[in-house]
Design a protein around this motif. Sequence first.
Motif: not given
Lengths: 415, 415
Positions: A87, A89-93
């Motif tokens: 999370r 770093l990122g989830d929905c990219l």
Amino acid sequence: MVTVKQHIGSADAALRQRAQRVIPGGMYGHLNTSRIAAGMPQFFSRAQGCYIWDVDGNEYIDFMCSWGPIVLGHGDAEIEQAAEAQRQLGDCLNGPGPVMVELAELLTATVRHADWAMFAKNGTDATSYCVALARMATGKRKILMASGAYHGTAPWCNPTTAGMLPDDRAHVLKFRYNDLESVRVAVAEAGDDFAGIVVCPFRHDVRFDQEMVDPAFARGLRAICDAAGAALIIDEVRAAFRLHHGGSWEDLGVKPDLSAWSKAMGNGYPIAAMLGTDAFRTAATQIFATGSFWFAAVPMAAAIATIKALKERNAVHVMEATGTRLREGLASQAEHYGLAIRQTGPVQIPFMTFANDPDFVKAEVFARVTAAHGAYVHPTHNWFLSTAHTSTDIDRALQATEQGFLAVRRQYGEG
Amino acid sequence: MVTVKQHIGSADAALRQRAQRVIPGGMYGHLNTSRIAAGMPQFFSRAQGCYIWDVDGNEYIDFMCSWGPIVLGHGDAEIEQAAEAQRQLGDCLNGPGPVMVELAELLTATVRHADWAMFAKNGTDATSYCVALARMATGKRKILMASGAYHGTAPWCNPTTAGMLPDDRAHVLKFRYNDLESVRVAVAEAGDDFAGIVVCPFRHDVRFDQEMVDPAFARGLRAICDAAGAALIIDEVRAAFRLHHGGSWEDLGVKPDLSAWSKAMGNGYPIAAMLGTDAFRTAATQIFATGSFWFAAVPMAAAIATIKALKERNAVHVMEATGTRLREGLASQAEHYGLAIRQTGPVQIPFMTFANDPDFVKAEVFARVTAAHGAYVHPTHNWFLSTAHTSTDIDRALQATEQGFLAVRRQYGEG
């Protein structure tokens, strides 16, 4: 009679009243308490390990595990850590993260029949994709499923016909679970239009005693599909990772062509998967299936951590042990109170019904009173264990179930 | 020509190679880079605000916003805080949390036509439920949709027929967007079996210039549905919360009966919603729709925070301003290089195509080179802005698009 605090003025009652205004009927779907039992809470505030708390602060040992997803206990530190790291770093990219490849590699290494994996959000997404894929690969239309089996809420399999059209299930034929002869009749009816069979690893229909698969039935389905060039699809959505750390029928030596997964694979994080063999790989590239959140990285990181943790913690064995303790405890209590019960299905996905209880009224009293004493079970749907349940938790839960049995005995007498 | 570093030996190339073994075709769905443009990255490692990074460390100003969901920027602190606070309590439980009622109350207070709300996971879940509800409430079967419109991947609306059956769409009729006469023809064909119309707030079909709705068309649809007792369903999945903080057609004075929502409502957290009027409330209680993760509390907490933040930050106005800056900048650059372009749709959901580019080859060069210089746009699908894009970000992105235009001019000349 003891009931959970949901009297007028309770937080649960207040929320129900507000919900009546802004949610049709106040609630919908499988979590709708009006489908469960009077006196059971509708709204929950928090959870940890195998414990859940409703909005009035009542604490329960949780034997539903959110209806399956929670297999390592609520808020498991290892899974939450893995999810949080992703999370940050990122989830929905704009595209998937490396975790998508890692998860597909892990699943194909873990599940014997799987040569490839695809991911979605709902169990219904996964079963419906497998059905589409069976049709695409075979060029046939007829799908066979067991009467009463639950494969989701898509039009082809929705348990009710409300809002659905006969056309939606024009090419769905039914058989009886564990009855090969009924399968043969359906196959004959399908004729040269037989695309595949979708079947659960064991029978876990709501409002019915569970039934383990007859190994001869499983092997027979495989032989029937092989003979016809049809796809054998296992719907692992409910059973997966509680019977086996790979596919649920691996110990029977029966390999499906396709399988649908969801629920427990991310310990509560929303994810579903379609797994399949190389024979179905090309067809799988031809169907357009996607969703806004299907490639999100956090649930994939959670799934990787969950599948690894299940193996490392020897989860199936752990749940078998605590499940056996629960089953033996319930059997002993029922006997003590002179109540005839049936406990069916795997001990780690248990279900208990009362004799002479066609309308589940005894089961509802049992569930309500057991809940009032601190253990949450379901009167008409199978239950779930997690690795977070300890022997101590089981013993504590049995104190609650004893009160449930006592109430049934008092209200309905022996038998 | 400059391209993003994905040469042999890049992290992206290595992941693609691994993916080829365990994911059919190496990738699927709308994020499949083979559907986008050669030279665009497939895998992403992280994101913050309006910036994303691919697995090789290339940084991009993000004009896809995960294809819509990210409306406040990636990792927005306020939304993440709200999600984390709920996560500490619990997410996927045996029943919903209070946030479900709060979110339903917020949506019914925010969206003018909404008397009630239900929640799901995919946009497809929401559009399909609205279709089922239109059929349930009217007792009719025919659903009208615009040719080329995207309403998800369910069999009734999947953009391809692979794996789908003619029966799945036997009762779906087509009209042309913004062409009332074509709607009347379809209504006549539906006859006394006309259940409803599903339509997007503006035309945003892939590989087509976008088209704002003609107010007379919107009002005409309402009148046609009223006259027939059919349901008007707006598919807000892609447009919602970027055109209006409530329903996208509210400023036109056109109220649908039902609407489908997803994408931006949780700033990346997985959630979808069905909203409807009181006239459809009873029918909504009759359809069995549910999913393992539909009642999860964290995405609901995120959605509450997102919808509130959109209003507080005057999000639509903010995105209109930066979207206008982007549109004007692109127009000026294209003119400078003697390139004829079309910019269509709302400035906050922009799309740009080149003249004389039927196969989108210029668009692909533009997207690839623009990406190589640090701004991520799509050659054939509309783009998305978020409130995280500042004027400075737009100006920086325009330095990248200038390189994109230059490359198109060099390769294809003027025109």
